[in-house]
Design an enzyme around this catalytic site. Structure first.
Site, mmCIF file in Angstrom:
data_model
loop_
_atom_site.group_PDB
_atom_site.id
_atom_site.type_symbol
_atom_site.label_atom_id
_atom_site.label_comp_id
_atom_site.label_asym_id
_atom_site.label_seq_id
_atom_site.Cartn_x
_atom_site.Cartn_y
_atom_site.Cartn_z
ATOM 1 N N ASP A 71 0.787 -0.986 0.085
ATOM 2 C CA ASP A 71 0.094 0.083 -0.086
ATOM 3 C C ASP A 71 1.111 1.214 0.117
ATOM 4 O O ASP A 71 1.914 0.997 0.950
ATOM 5 C CB ASP A 71 -0.952 -0.054 1.472
ATOM 6 C CG ASP A 71 -2.131 1.009 1.054
ATOM 7 O OD1 ASP A 71 -2.563 0.940 -0.085
ATOM 8 O OD2 ASP A 71 -2.273 1.846 2.020
ATOM 9 N N SER A 72 0.668 2.218 -0.860
ATOM 10 C CA SER A 72 1.601 3.282 -1.195
ATOM 11 C C SER A 72 0.789 4.300 -1.403
ATOM 12 O O SER A 72 -0.277 4.388 -1.501
ATOM 13 C CB SER A 72 2.665 2.890 -2.132
ATOM 14 O OG SER A 72 1.892 2.638 -3.346
ATOM 15 N N GLY A 155 0.791 7.433 -12.125
ATOM 16 C CA GLY A 155 0.183 8.510 -10.944
ATOM 17 C C GLY A 155 0.790 9.771 -10.779
ATOM 18 O O GLY A 155 0.559 10.740 -11.715
ATOM 19 N N ASP A 157 3.898 10.754 -10.327
ATOM 20 C CA ASP A 157 5.246 10.947 -10.652
ATOM 21 C C ASP A 157 5.387 12.421 -11.188
ATOM 22 O O ASP A 157 6.373 12.906 -11.219
ATOM 23 C CB ASP A 157 5.762 9.731 -11.481
ATOM 24 C CG ASP A 157 6.088 8.519 -10.729
ATOM 25 O OD1 ASP A 157 6.495 8.682 -9.584
ATOM 26 O OD2 ASP A 157 5.829 7.345 -11.050
ATOM 27 N N LYS A 177 14.351 5.122 -10.988
ATOM 28 C CA LYS A 177 13.281 5.230 -10.018
ATOM 29 C C LYS A 177 13.598 3.933 -9.173
ATOM 30 O O LYS A 177 13.370 4.283 -7.936
ATOM 31 C CB LYS A 177 11.805 5.265 -10.670
ATOM 32 C CG LYS A 177 10.995 5.652 -9.698
ATOM 33 C CD LYS A 177 9.663 5.810 -10.272
ATOM 34 C CE LYS A 177 8.583 5.611 -9.091
ATOM 35 N NZ LYS A 177 7.035 5.543 -9.843
ATOM 36 N N HIS A 182 10.436 4.457 -2.815
ATOM 37 C CA HIS A 182 9.821 4.032 -1.546
ATOM 38 C C HIS A 182 9.681 2.545 -1.782
ATOM 39 O O HIS A 182 10.035 1.833 -1.148
ATOM 40 C CB HIS A 182 8.455 4.703 -1.327
ATOM 41 C CG HIS A 182 7.595 5.007 -2.703
ATOM 42 N ND1 HIS A 182 8.154 5.554 -3.949
ATOM 43 C CD2 HIS A 182 6.367 4.774 -2.831
ATOM 44 C CE1 HIS A 182 7.145 5.428 -4.722
ATOM 45 N NE2 HIS A 182 5.973 4.928 -3.992
#
Ligand code: IMP
Length: 204
Positions: A71-72, A155, A157, A177, A182
């Site tokens: 989940d981010s 998203g 980015d 990246k 993350h």
């Protein structure tokens, strides 16, 4: 024989990044679609970690394999860490990211550089067939830009500016990246946990 690992996501952008990082001849990393699993899991946790555990456990209990779930999201300090756990649902799940990104930029109108701090965060949970769960967590610090830039990634980015790199995360190659993101960092930690996992052999 390689060991099956199912990653509980239906996001093709994420799946591409995940396969790249977890690439190991010992493992066959499959999306839910590739594993033939379809299930709607309600992510009603209040933290990234809770949501990752909810997803991994729900899918793991269906298929009995090792299941990873993440989940981010994006936390913007000036907006009290919004959109946070609601990053995917912000302004509606089906709203385009051009609209979401431009809306966030307009909410940051007049906010000076130093106060535009933000981070992408990622929690990953692993469900193991013995019912145990392990989690990892990592973040990537940056600032909200003034306009969308770059066509890579997905998203948020294009509005996530990385001061040290002088560009947004949408202007990085996937390799660049993954090395600092993350999700990349949380996955590298998870890779170590997976390597150490020894399946219990059943004895009568
Ligand atoms: P999740 O699929 O529930 O984890 O939602 C994550 C959401 O956070 C995504 O749909 C994006 O909106 C945002 N997000 C997470 N990681 C990234 C990233 O690496 N780049 C851009 N947006 C991200």
């Amino acid at each position: 024989m390689s060991r099956k690992i199912i990653f509980a996501t239906s996001n093709p952008g994420k799946m591409k990044e995940i396969k790249e990082i977890l690439n190991d001849p010992e493992w066959e990393v499959l999306s839910m679609k590739e594993a033939g699993i379809s299930a709607e899991v309600v992510e009603d946790g209040t933290t990234f970690e809770e949501n990752a555990i909810i997803k991994a456990k729900a899918i793991g209990e269906i298929c009995g394999e090792i299941v990873l779930a993440d989940d981010s999201g994006l936390e913007i300090d000036f907006l009290n860490k919004e959109p946070g756990v609601y990053s995917a649902r912000y302004l509606g799940e089906d709203t385009s990211y051009t609209i979401k990104n431009n809306h966030l930029i307009s909410r940051m109108d007049g906010v000076e550089d130093e106060k535009r701090t933000a981070r992408f965060v990622c929690a990953i949970a692993a469900y193991f067939p013995d019912g145990s769960i392990q989690t990892t967590y990592a973040s990537m610090e940056g600032r909200i830009g003034y306009e969308e830039k770059g066509a890579n990634g997905f998203g948020y980015d294009p509005i996530f500016y990385l001061p040290e790199m002088g560009c947004t995360s949408a202007e990085l190659t996937m390799e660049q990246k993954n090395a600092i993101s993350h999700r990349g960092k949380a996955l590298v930690q998870m890779k170590e946990i997976l390597r150490q996992y020894q399946p219990q052999t059943k004895s009568n």
